[in-house]
Enzyme design. Structure first.
Site, PDB file in Angstrom:
ATOM      1  CG  ASP A   4      -2.112   1.162   1.259  1.00 50.04           C
ATOM      2  OD1 ASP A   4      -2.330   1.641   0.272  1.00 50.04           O
ATOM      3  OD2 ASP A   4      -2.148   1.425   2.578  1.00 50.04           O
ATOM      4  CB  CYS A  40     -16.385  -4.331 -16.398  1.00 42.68           C
ATOM      5  SG  CYS A  40     -15.379  -4.078 -14.961  1.00 42.68           S
ATOM      6  CB  CYS A  46     -21.580  -4.676 -15.481  1.00 48.08           C
ATOM      7  SG  CYS A  46     -21.889  -4.185 -13.496  1.00 48.08           S
ATOM      8  CB  CYS A  94     -19.124   0.401  -9.595  1.00 55.82           C
ATOM      9  SG  CYS A  94     -18.472   0.419 -11.057  1.00 55.82           S
ATOM     10  CB  CYS A  98     -20.498   5.882  -6.704  1.00 60.60           C
ATOM     11  SG  CYS A  98     -19.848   7.252  -5.637  1.00 60.60           S
ATOM     12  CB  CYS A 149     -13.996   8.995  -3.065  1.00 57.41           C
ATOM     13  SG  CYS A 149     -13.743   7.426  -2.588  1.00 57.41           S
ATOM     14  CB  CYS A 170     -18.799  -5.297  -7.744  1.00 51.32           C
ATOM     15  SG  CYS A 170     -17.773  -6.262  -9.154  1.00 51.32           S
TER      16      CYS A 170
HETATM   17  C1  B12 Z   1      -4.585   7.023  -3.250  1.00 50.19           C
HETATM   18  C2  B12 Z   1      -5.311   5.727  -3.026  1.00 50.19           C
HETATM   19  C3  B12 Z   1      -6.995   5.840  -2.546  1.00 50.19           C
HETATM   20  C4  B12 Z   1      -7.333   7.401  -2.966  1.00 50.19           C
HETATM   21  C5  B12 Z   1      -7.953   7.084  -4.500  1.00 50.19           C
HETATM   22  C6  B12 Z   1      -8.304   5.914  -5.108  1.00 50.19           C
HETATM   23  C7  B12 Z   1      -8.185   5.841  -6.664  1.00 50.19           C
HETATM   24  N1  B12 Z   1      -9.113   4.813  -7.208  1.00 50.19           N
HETATM   25  O1  B12 Z   1      -7.116   6.224  -7.158  1.00 50.19           O
HETATM   26  C8  B12 Z   1      -8.552   7.056  -2.062  1.00 50.19           C
HETATM   27  C9  B12 Z   1      -8.397   7.496  -0.839  1.00 50.19           C
HETATM   28  C10 B12 Z   1     -10.078   7.527  -2.698  1.00 50.19           C
HETATM   29  C11 B12 Z   1      -8.781   5.344  -1.935  1.00 50.19           C
HETATM   30  C12 B12 Z   1      -9.908   4.791  -1.784  1.00 50.19           C
HETATM   31  C13 B12 Z   1     -10.227   3.316  -1.406  1.00 50.19           C
HETATM   32  N2  B12 Z   1      -9.023   2.404  -1.388  1.00 50.19           N
HETATM   33 CO1  B12 Z   1      -7.050   2.857  -1.894  1.00 50.19          CO
HETATM   34  N3  B12 Z   1      -5.071   3.331  -2.540  1.00 50.19           N
HETATM   35  C14 B12 Z   1      -4.614   4.239  -3.126  1.00 50.19           C
HETATM   36  C15 B12 Z   1      -3.406   4.032  -3.257  1.00 50.19           C
HETATM   37  C16 B12 Z   1      -2.239   4.547  -2.135  1.00 50.19           C
HETATM   38  C17 B12 Z   1      -2.913   4.771  -4.658  1.00 50.19           C
HETATM   39  C18 B12 Z   1      -3.851   4.759  -5.867  1.00 50.19           C
HETATM   40  C19 B12 Z   1      -3.302   5.278  -7.092  1.00 50.19           C
HETATM   41  O2  B12 Z   1      -2.299   5.435  -7.545  1.00 50.19           O
HETATM   42  N4  B12 Z   1      -4.404   6.279  -7.420  1.00 50.19           N
HETATM   43  C20 B12 Z   1      -4.137   7.060  -8.647  1.00 50.19           C
HETATM   44  C21 B12 Z   1      -5.000   6.253  -9.909  1.00 50.19           C
HETATM   45  C22 B12 Z   1      -4.591   6.858 -11.262  1.00 50.19           C
HETATM   46  O3  B12 Z   1      -5.074   5.104  -9.900  1.00 50.19           O
HETATM   47  P1  B12 Z   1      -5.786   3.877  -9.869  1.00 50.19           P
HETATM   48  O4  B12 Z   1      -7.315   4.156  -9.577  1.00 50.19           O
HETATM   49  O5  B12 Z   1      -5.309   2.823  -9.002  1.00 50.19           O
HETATM   50  O6  B12 Z   1      -5.895   3.872 -11.337  1.00 50.19           O
HETATM   51  C23 B12 Z   1      -6.020   2.853 -12.430  1.00 50.19           C
HETATM   52  C24 B12 Z   1      -7.239   2.637 -13.233  1.00 50.19           C
HETATM   53  O7  B12 Z   1      -8.447   3.644 -12.613  1.00 50.19           O
HETATM   54  C25 B12 Z   1      -7.003   3.050 -14.630  1.00 50.19           C
HETATM   55  N5  B12 Z   1      -7.169   4.527 -15.013  1.00 50.19           N
HETATM   56  C26 B12 Z   1      -7.147   5.601 -14.352  1.00 50.19           C
HETATM   57  N6  B12 Z   1      -7.544   6.483 -15.276  1.00 50.19           N
HETATM   58  C27 B12 Z   1      -7.690   5.959 -16.373  1.00 50.19           C
HETATM   59  C28 B12 Z   1      -8.511   6.731 -17.386  1.00 50.19           C
HETATM   60  C29 B12 Z   1      -8.950   5.839 -18.242  1.00 50.19           C
HETATM   61  C30 B12 Z   1      -9.307   6.556 -19.633  1.00 50.19           C
HETATM   62  C31 B12 Z   1      -8.784   4.340 -18.280  1.00 50.19           C
HETATM   63  C32 B12 Z   1      -9.370   3.412 -19.342  1.00 50.19           C
HETATM   64  C33 B12 Z   1      -8.237   3.727 -17.098  1.00 50.19           C
HETATM   65  C34 B12 Z   1      -7.788   4.871 -16.104  1.00 50.19           C
HETATM   66  O8  B12 Z   1      -5.571   2.627 -14.611  1.00 50.19           O
HETATM   67  C35 B12 Z   1      -5.240   3.393 -13.378  1.00 50.19           C
HETATM   68  C36 B12 Z   1      -3.575   2.970 -13.139  1.00 50.19           C
HETATM   69  O9  B12 Z   1      -3.092   4.250 -13.222  1.00 50.19           O
HETATM   70  C37 B12 Z   1      -3.353   2.692  -3.457  1.00 50.19           C
HETATM   71  C38 B12 Z   1      -1.943   1.803  -3.287  1.00 50.19           C
HETATM   72  C39 B12 Z   1      -0.854   1.962  -4.206  1.00 50.19           C
HETATM   73  N7  B12 Z   1       0.498   2.167  -3.673  1.00 50.19           N
HETATM   74  O10 B12 Z   1      -1.246   1.680  -5.081  1.00 50.19           O
HETATM   75  C40 B12 Z   1      -4.565   2.280  -2.515  1.00 50.19           C
HETATM   76  C41 B12 Z   1      -5.523   1.014  -2.880  1.00 50.19           C
HETATM   77  C42 B12 Z   1      -5.628   1.202  -4.304  1.00 50.19           C
HETATM   78  N8  B12 Z   1      -6.648   1.340  -2.085  1.00 50.19           N
HETATM   79  C43 B12 Z   1      -7.401   0.216  -1.849  1.00 50.19           C
HETATM   80  C44 B12 Z   1      -8.432   0.164  -1.140  1.00 50.19           C
HETATM   81  C45 B12 Z   1      -8.755  -1.163  -0.491  1.00 50.19           C
HETATM   82  C46 B12 Z   1      -9.136   1.331  -1.034  1.00 50.19           C
HETATM   83  C47 B12 Z   1     -10.827   1.302  -0.566  1.00 50.19           C
HETATM   84  C48 B12 Z   1     -11.405   0.063  -0.919  1.00 50.19           C
HETATM   85  C49 B12 Z   1     -10.621   1.814   0.852  1.00 50.19           C
HETATM   86  C50 B12 Z   1     -12.288   1.963   1.384  1.00 50.19           C
HETATM   87  N9  B12 Z   1     -13.084   0.792   1.672  1.00 50.19           N
HETATM   88  O11 B12 Z   1     -12.544   3.094   1.936  1.00 50.19           O
HETATM   89  C51 B12 Z   1     -11.135   2.531  -1.464  1.00 50.19           C
HETATM   90  C52 B12 Z   1     -11.673   2.233  -2.613  1.00 50.19           C
HETATM   91  C53 B12 Z   1     -12.303   3.366  -3.552  1.00 50.19           C
HETATM   92  C54 B12 Z   1     -12.191   3.185  -5.128  1.00 50.19           C
HETATM   93  N10 B12 Z   1     -13.207   2.636  -5.871  1.00 50.19           N
HETATM   94  O12 B12 Z   1     -10.940   2.813  -5.477  1.00 50.19           O
HETATM   95  C55 B12 Z   1      -6.442  -1.053  -2.316  1.00 50.19           C
HETATM   96  C56 B12 Z   1      -7.237  -1.665  -3.351  1.00 50.19           C
HETATM   97  C57 B12 Z   1      -7.209  -3.164  -3.575  1.00 50.19           C
HETATM   98  C58 B12 Z   1      -7.865  -3.695  -5.007  1.00 50.19           C
HETATM   99  N11 B12 Z   1      -8.552  -4.759  -4.716  1.00 50.19           N
HETATM  100  O13 B12 Z   1      -8.179  -2.885  -5.739  1.00 50.19           O
HETATM  101  C59 B12 Z   1      -5.088  -0.392  -2.601  1.00 50.19           C
HETATM  102  C60 B12 Z   1      -4.305  -1.037  -3.980  1.00 50.19           C
HETATM  103  C61 B12 Z   1      -4.311  -0.465  -1.322  1.00 50.19           C
HETATM  104  C62 B12 Z   1      -3.832  -2.060  -1.217  1.00 50.19           C
HETATM  105  N12 B12 Z   1      -2.425  -2.521  -1.048  1.00 50.19           N
HETATM  106  O14 B12 Z   1      -4.402  -2.988  -0.934  1.00 50.19           O
HETATM  107  N13 B12 Z   1      -7.378   4.789  -2.164  1.00 50.19           N
HETATM  108  S1  SF4 Z   2     -20.146  -3.218 -10.564  1.00 50.23           S
HETATM  109 FE1  SF4 Z   2     -18.060  -4.499 -10.899  1.00 50.23          FE
HETATM  110  S2  SF4 Z   2     -18.446  -5.592 -12.954  1.00 50.23           S
HETATM  111 FE2  SF4 Z   2     -19.922  -4.014 -12.792  1.00 50.23          FE
HETATM  112  S3  SF4 Z   2     -18.917  -2.097 -13.896  1.00 50.23           S
HETATM  113 FE3  SF4 Z   2     -18.563  -1.823 -11.651  1.00 50.23          FE
HETATM  114  S4  SF4 Z   2     -16.526  -2.902 -11.328  1.00 50.23           S
HETATM  115 FE4  SF4 Z   2     -17.251  -3.543 -13.538  1.00 50.23          FE
HETATM  116  S1  SF4 Z   3     -17.813   7.092  -2.356  1.00 51.10           S
HETATM  117 FE1  SF4 Z   3     -15.785   6.179  -3.216  1.00 51.10          FE
HETATM  118  S2  SF4 Z   3     -15.782   4.101  -2.230  1.00 51.10           S
HETATM  119 FE2  SF4 Z   3     -17.896   4.896  -2.051  1.00 51.10          FE
HETATM  120  S3  SF4 Z   3     -18.862   4.031  -3.698  1.00 51.10           S
HETATM  121 FE3  SF4 Z   3     -17.839   6.086  -4.549  1.00 51.10          FE
HETATM  122  S4  SF4 Z   3     -16.093   5.590  -5.402  1.00 51.10           S
HETATM  123 FE4  SF4 Z   3     -16.632   3.969  -4.147  1.00 51.10          FE
END
Ligand code: B12
Ligand code: SF4
Ligand code: SF4
Length: 346
Positions: free
Chosen positions: A131, A185, A188, A191, A195, A211, A245
């Site tokens: 993480d 996905c 679907c 999500c 939200c 969020c 999901c």
């Molecule tokens: C910052 C962070 C957050 C932030 C931002 C989340 C986010 N989605 O970015 C906040 C505080 C909101 C958050 C919330 C949560 N988090 Co968090 N978080 C992180 C952290 C530290 C970095 C993530 C990051 O780099 N974000 C930046 C964006 C760019 O990255 P990303 O969403 O991962 O993006 C990918 C896709 O979205 C996609 N993408 C992005 N932009 C685009 C654009 C297009 C056009 C397309 C096609 C795709 C695409 O590719 C991206 C890769 O760059 C990671 C740990 C780590 N070191 O990676 C944990 C991590 C992602 N979190 C985690 C968890 C468990 C959560 C929560 C469930 C906690 C909770 N219950 O409250 C929620 C889930 C919310 C959600 N739906 O993501 C887990 C996820 C596990 C998993 N199965 O995926 C991680 C991996 C920590 C861990 N080691 O387990 N988190």
């Molecule tokens: S609810 Fe799950 S399967 Fe449906 S779009 Fe979201 S991540 Fe994908």
């Molecule tokens: S508020 Fe954040 S964690 Fe809650 S449903 Fe929306 S994106 Fe997912």
């Protein structure tokens, strides 16, 4: 040492899934830059500061050749928040209920790295993270075949679902790679529609500043007033986009007695009122060694006060009026209490 041997050892150490990604400039690693530029990181400035390192693991360890990705299931048998009808319930994200995953998983990772080091030869180098490291964990997990990045942005394993902690060992060995996971996905959009704050602004893109996980965990001081009512019952984090999901419809694993992820008593289905009435000392004790320890009593009370105001729950509002622990007098917490009472009492 082969990939198969590493996976077998990972399973012995308690990891539920292990896959191996090569070190390559994956296209998805580039999304971080545009995501940051759109302001979606909010006050999480550490993401901006470490963006160059997050762009490629070779920026952390130039000798990196493979990333051993690990997934650990943290689901338990407790109901999803979407199944909890009680308006006065305080919702706490599932990942935070039990022991701090950073500690539990780091210990397992150290064992695995130690085992790899013994077999890796003189030039072996490795870095292990869970993480908090400057690694885009989801991207490597996807390329290691752990699961695909869903529209909710979580990594989803086709059998285990998305209640998975991710961690990884970046290493200098050119290991046999796994096939990347394929997006399942389909059509679907559950999500995005579920939200509560519309934080998934487009498929696969999350605006953290909307969020609930960010608002209740990452924000250190006040929660913006115009976003408080939207917090509803969410006292700490949010699971809604994963609960709806379809890939999480079947619990991935039954509770094992002694599982570190089982909820501590105070966090096992509490009401907003009960959480507020829990004395500071007891809250502090329950937070110790849990994933919520970072937020501390102060931020937890702030959130609970907001929940009381946002829901208008009578028992919760009565608790706000009655209880005066030292943490409630903290100026930041007191301002949120004031907001809640003002909103409901006028
Ligand atoms: C910052 C962070 C957050 C932030 C931002 C989340 C986010 N989605 O970015 C906040 C505080 C909101 C958050 C919330 C949560 N988090 Co968090 N978080 C992180 C952290 C530290 C970095 C993530 C990051 O780099 N974000 C930046 C964006 C760019 O990255 P990303 O969403 O991962 O993006 C990918 C896709 O979205 C996609 N993408 C992005 N932009 C685009 C654009 C297009 C056009 C397309 C096609 C795709 C695409 O590719 C991206 C890769 O760059 C990671 C740990 C780590 N070191 O990676 C944990 C991590 C992602 N979190 C985690 C968890 C468990 C959560 C929560 C469930 C906690 C909770 N219950 O409250 C929620 C889930 C919310 C959600 N739906 O993501 C887990 C996820 C596990 C998993 N199965 O995926 C991680 C991996 C920590 C861990 N080691 O387990 N988190
Ligand atoms: S609810 Fe799950 S399967 Fe449906 S779009 Fe979201 S991540 Fe994908
Ligand atoms: S508020 Fe954040 S964690 Fe809650 S449903 Fe929306 S994106 Fe997912």
């Amino acid at each position: 040492m082969t990939s198969a041997e590493i996976k077998a050892r990972a399973a012995e150490l308690g990891f539920d899934v292990c896959g191996i990604a090569p070190v390559e400039p994956f296209a998805e690693l580039g999304f971080l830059r545009s995501w940051l530029d759109r302001g979606y990181a909010g006050e999480m400035r550490y993401l901006e500061r470490s963006a160059d390192r997050r762009a490629d693991v070779r920026a952390i360890m130039p000798s990196a050749r493979s990333v051993v990705c690990l997934g650990t299931v943290y689901n338990t048998d407790r109901p999803y928040s979407t199944e909890v009808a009680d308006r006065g319930a305080a919702l706490i994200a599932r990942y935070a209920w039990g022991d701090d995953y950073h500690d539990v998983i780091q210990t397992r990772m150290e064992s695995l790295v130690g085992w790899m080091r013994e077999r890796g030869g003189a030039d072996f180098e490795a870095r292990a993270y869970v993480d908090t490291g400057p690694v885009q964990e989801r991207v490597y997990a996807q390329y290691a075949g752990i699961g695909w990045i869903g529209r909710n942005t979580c990594v989803i394993h086709p059998d285990l679902g998305s209640w998975l902690f991710l961690s990884e060992i970046i290493c200098s060995l050119p290991l046999e790679r796994d096939a990347p996971a394929l997006d399942q996905c389909g059509t679907c959009r559950l999500c995005l529609d579920a939200c509560p704050t519309g934080a998934i602004v487009e498929p696969y893109v999350l605006d953290s500043t909307r969020c609930l996980s960010y608002l209740t965990i990452e924000l250190k001081d006040g929660i913006p007033i115009d976003q408080r009512e939207g917090i509803g019952r969410h006292a700490y984090g949010c699971d809604v986009c994963q609960e709806v999901c379809p890939w999480n419809a079947q619990p991935s694993e039954p509770d094992a007695a002694g599982s570190p992820w089982l909820p501590r008593a105070v966090f096992d289905g509490p009401s907003i009122a009960a959480l507020w009435r829990t004395p500071d000392a007891e809250l502090r004790q329950s937070l110790k060694g849990s994933a919520m320890t970072r937020a501390g009593v102060r931020r937890l009370r702030r959130n609970v006060a907001v929940c009381a105001g946002a829901t208008g729950d009578a028992a919760a509002l009565a608790a706000l009026r009655d209880v005066d622990e030292p943490a409630c007098d903290d100026p930041m917490v007191a301002e949120h209490v004031h907001w809640a009472l003002e909103l409901r009492d006028g």
